[in-house]
Design a protein around this motif. Sequence first.
Motif, PDB file in Angstrom:
ATOM      1  N   UNK A 103      35.884  66.483  37.427  1.00  0.00           N
ATOM      2  CA  UNK A 103      35.218  67.230  36.360  1.00  0.00           C
ATOM      3  C   UNK A 103      34.682  68.562  36.874  1.00  0.00           C
ATOM      4  N   UNK A 104      34.150  68.554  38.101  1.00  0.00           N
ATOM      5  CA  UNK A 104      33.663  69.803  38.712  1.00  0.00           C
ATOM      6  C   UNK A 104      34.824  70.775  38.898  1.00  0.00           C
ATOM      7  N   UNK A 105      35.951  70.273  39.420  1.00  0.00           N
ATOM      8  CA  UNK A 105      37.123  71.125  39.640  1.00  0.00           C
ATOM      9  C   UNK A 105      37.607  71.751  38.337  1.00  0.00           C
ATOM     10  N   UNK A 106      37.670  70.955  37.281  1.00  0.00           N
ATOM     11  CA  UNK A 106      38.084  71.485  35.983  1.00  0.00           C
ATOM     12  C   UNK A 106      37.116  72.555  35.486  1.00  0.00           C
ATOM     13  N   UNK A 107      35.818  72.331  35.677  1.00  0.00           N
ATOM     14  CA  UNK A 107      34.822  73.329  35.263  1.00  0.00           C
ATOM     15  C   UNK A 107      34.929  74.590  36.106  1.00  0.00           C
ATOM     16  N   UNK A 108      35.168  74.436  37.406  1.00  0.00           N
ATOM     17  CA  UNK A 108      35.273  75.590  38.303  1.00  0.00           C
ATOM     18  C   UNK A 108      36.501  76.418  37.964  1.00  0.00           C
ATOM     19  N   UNK A 109      37.608  75.763  37.672  1.00  0.00           N
ATOM     20  CA  UNK A 109      38.832  76.493  37.343  1.00  0.00           C
ATOM     21  C   UNK A 109      38.703  77.285  36.042  1.00  0.00           C
ATOM     22  N   UNK A 110      37.775  76.897  35.180  1.00  0.00           N
ATOM     23  CA  UNK A 110      37.543  77.627  33.936  1.00  0.00           C
ATOM     24  C   UNK A 110      36.589  78.804  34.118  1.00  0.00           C
ATOM     25  N   UNK A 111      35.960  78.914  35.311  1.00  0.00           N
ATOM     26  CA  UNK A 111      35.021  80.020  35.560  1.00  0.00           C
ATOM     27  C   UNK A 111      35.772  81.345  35.597  1.00  0.00           C
ATOM     28  N   UNK A 112      35.229  82.368  34.919  1.00  0.00           N
ATOM     29  CA  UNK A 112      35.932  83.644  34.895  1.00  0.00           C
ATOM     30  C   UNK A 112      35.830  84.425  36.213  1.00  0.00           C
ATOM     31  N   UNK A 113      34.750  84.257  36.944  1.00  0.00           N
ATOM     32  CA  UNK A 113      34.557  85.068  38.151  1.00  0.00           C
ATOM     33  C   UNK A 113      35.077  84.356  39.393  1.00  0.00           C
ATOM     34  N   UNK A 114      35.798  85.110  40.209  1.00  0.00           N
ATOM     35  CA  UNK A 114      36.329  84.561  41.467  1.00  0.00           C
ATOM     36  C   UNK A 114      35.191  84.237  42.420  1.00  0.00           C
ATOM     37  N   UNK A 115      34.130  85.036  42.410  1.00  0.00           N
ATOM     38  CA  UNK A 115      32.983  84.795  43.280  1.00  0.00           C
ATOM     39  C   UNK A 115      32.296  83.484  42.908  1.00  0.00           C
ATOM     40  N   UNK A 116      32.175  83.224  41.617  1.00  0.00           N
ATOM     41  CA  UNK A 116      31.577  81.972  41.149  1.00  0.00           C
ATOM     42  C   UNK A 116      32.407  80.771  41.559  1.00  0.00           C
ATOM     43  N   UNK A 117      33.732  80.898  41.460  1.00  0.00           N
ATOM     44  CA  UNK A 117      34.624  79.800  41.885  1.00  0.00           C
ATOM     45  C   UNK A 117      34.480  79.549  43.375  1.00  0.00           C
ATOM     46  N   UNK A 118      34.412  80.632  44.170  1.00  0.00           N
ATOM     47  CA  UNK A 118      34.292  80.493  45.619  1.00  0.00           C
ATOM     48  C   UNK A 118      32.984  79.786  45.989  1.00  0.00           C
ATOM     49  N   UNK A 119      31.887  80.178  45.329  1.00  0.00           N
ATOM     50  CA  UNK A 119      30.588  79.538  45.602  1.00  0.00           C
ATOM     51  C   UNK A 119      30.619  78.055  45.246  1.00  0.00           C
ATOM     52  N   UNK A 120      31.201  77.739  44.115  1.00  0.00           N
ATOM     53  CA  UNK A 120      31.268  76.330  43.678  1.00  0.00           C
ATOM     54  C   UNK A 120      32.116  75.508  44.635  1.00  0.00           C
ATOM     55  N   UNK A 121      33.264  76.046  45.059  1.00  0.00           N
ATOM     56  CA  UNK A 121      34.101  75.322  46.015  1.00  0.00           C
ATOM     57  C   UNK A 121      33.387  75.165  47.352  1.00  0.00           C
ATOM     58  N   UNK A 122      32.650  76.190  47.749  1.00  0.00           N
ATOM     59  CA  UNK A 122      31.904  76.118  49.007  1.00  0.00           C
ATOM     60  C   UNK A 122      30.824  75.049  48.942  1.00  0.00           C
ATOM     61  N   UNK A 123      30.164  74.954  47.796  1.00  0.00           N
ATOM     62  CA  UNK A 123      29.109  73.956  47.619  1.00  0.00           C
ATOM     63  C   UNK A 123      29.676  72.540  47.702  1.00  0.00           C
ATOM     64  N   UNK A 124      30.830  72.321  47.110  1.00  0.00           N
ATOM     65  CA  UNK A 124      31.405  70.979  47.053  1.00  0.00           C
ATOM     66  C   UNK A 124      32.259  70.633  48.266  1.00  0.00           C
ATOM     67  N   UNK A 125      32.804  71.626  48.936  1.00  0.00           N
ATOM     68  CA  UNK A 125      33.732  71.381  50.041  1.00  0.00           C
ATOM     69  C   UNK A 125      33.136  70.583  51.178  1.00  0.00           C
ATOM     70  N   UNK A 126      31.893  70.903  51.556  1.00  0.00           N
ATOM     71  CA  UNK A 126      31.279  70.187  52.677  1.00  0.00           C
ATOM     72  C   UNK A 126      31.049  68.718  52.336  1.00  0.00           C
ATOM     73  N   UNK A 127      30.612  68.453  51.112  1.00  0.00           N
ATOM     74  CA  UNK A 127      30.398  67.060  50.716  1.00  0.00           C
ATOM     75  C   UNK A 127      31.717  66.300  50.668  1.00  0.00           C
ATOM     76  N   UNK A 128      32.754  66.939  50.172  1.00  0.00           N
ATOM     77  CA  UNK A 128      34.065  66.284  50.118  1.00  0.00           C
ATOM     78  C   UNK A 128      34.602  65.987  51.520  1.00  0.00           C
ATOM     79  N   UNK A 129      34.332  66.870  52.472  1.00  0.00           N
ATOM     80  CA  UNK A 129      34.775  66.629  53.852  1.00  0.00           C
ATOM     81  C   UNK A 129      34.088  65.392  54.425  1.00  0.00           C
ATOM     82  N   UNK A 130      32.783  65.282  54.218  1.00  0.00           N
ATOM     83  CA  UNK A 130      32.036  64.124  54.719  1.00  0.00           C
ATOM     84  C   UNK A 130      32.480  62.850  54.011  1.00  0.00           C
ATOM     85  N   UNK A 131      32.673  62.927  52.690  1.00  0.00           N
ATOM     86  CA  UNK A 131      33.128  61.758  51.926  1.00  0.00           C
ATOM     87  C   UNK A 131      34.491  61.292  52.433  1.00  0.00           C
TER      88      UNK A 131
END
Length: 194
Positions: A103-131
């Motif tokens: 659901x987060x990925x779908x919401x991020x892909x709908x974001x108009x700004x590339x900077x916003x997408x990068x921040x969202x992926x950065x926020x989630x990437x570390x947790x996904x690596x640990x998971x």
Amino acid sequence: MAFDRYLAICHPLHYPNIMTGHLCTKLVIICWVCGFLWFLIPIILISQMPFCGPNIIDHVVCDPGPLFALACVSAPKTQLLCYTLSSLVIFGNFLFILGSYTLVLLAVLRMPSANGRRKAFSTCGSHLAVVSLFYGSLMVMYVSPGLGHSAGMQKVATLFYAMVTPLFNPLIYSLRNKEIKAALRKVLGSFNTI
């Protein structure tokens, strides 16, 4: 964390009203109570089994697998119950996390700004690596018990999810910090000059 990230990214305006201290306390209590009660029946069943021999567990922790190896009698129903409950817990949590991040990925892909997408992926990437590190090693140990892992392999997998993943947690989460990244590049660059 997956639920927190889902709320923060998919419902940012509602986040402060939903993710309150009271809800966090409830979530923690539910996790602890369910964690203790979920395996109560298998613990009781295993404790009733007759054990023979030296009663020395050849393992790092007191897991069901090594305990079944010490039992004098075969208990396939108890083993099946233990591995079924373990699988339900592991896959249930893993699927919840996977669903939240879908659901987060779908919401991020709908974001108009590339900077916003990068921040969202950065926020989630570390947790996904640990998971991925944690659940990958857990699934090797508890979801595939019939594969006949050697005692050495079981010990390595147990140490991996019990020691290595928590050891890498601070490193993985701190790599989002620019100063840490710069210091790491500096250290790694000094190794290249040696």
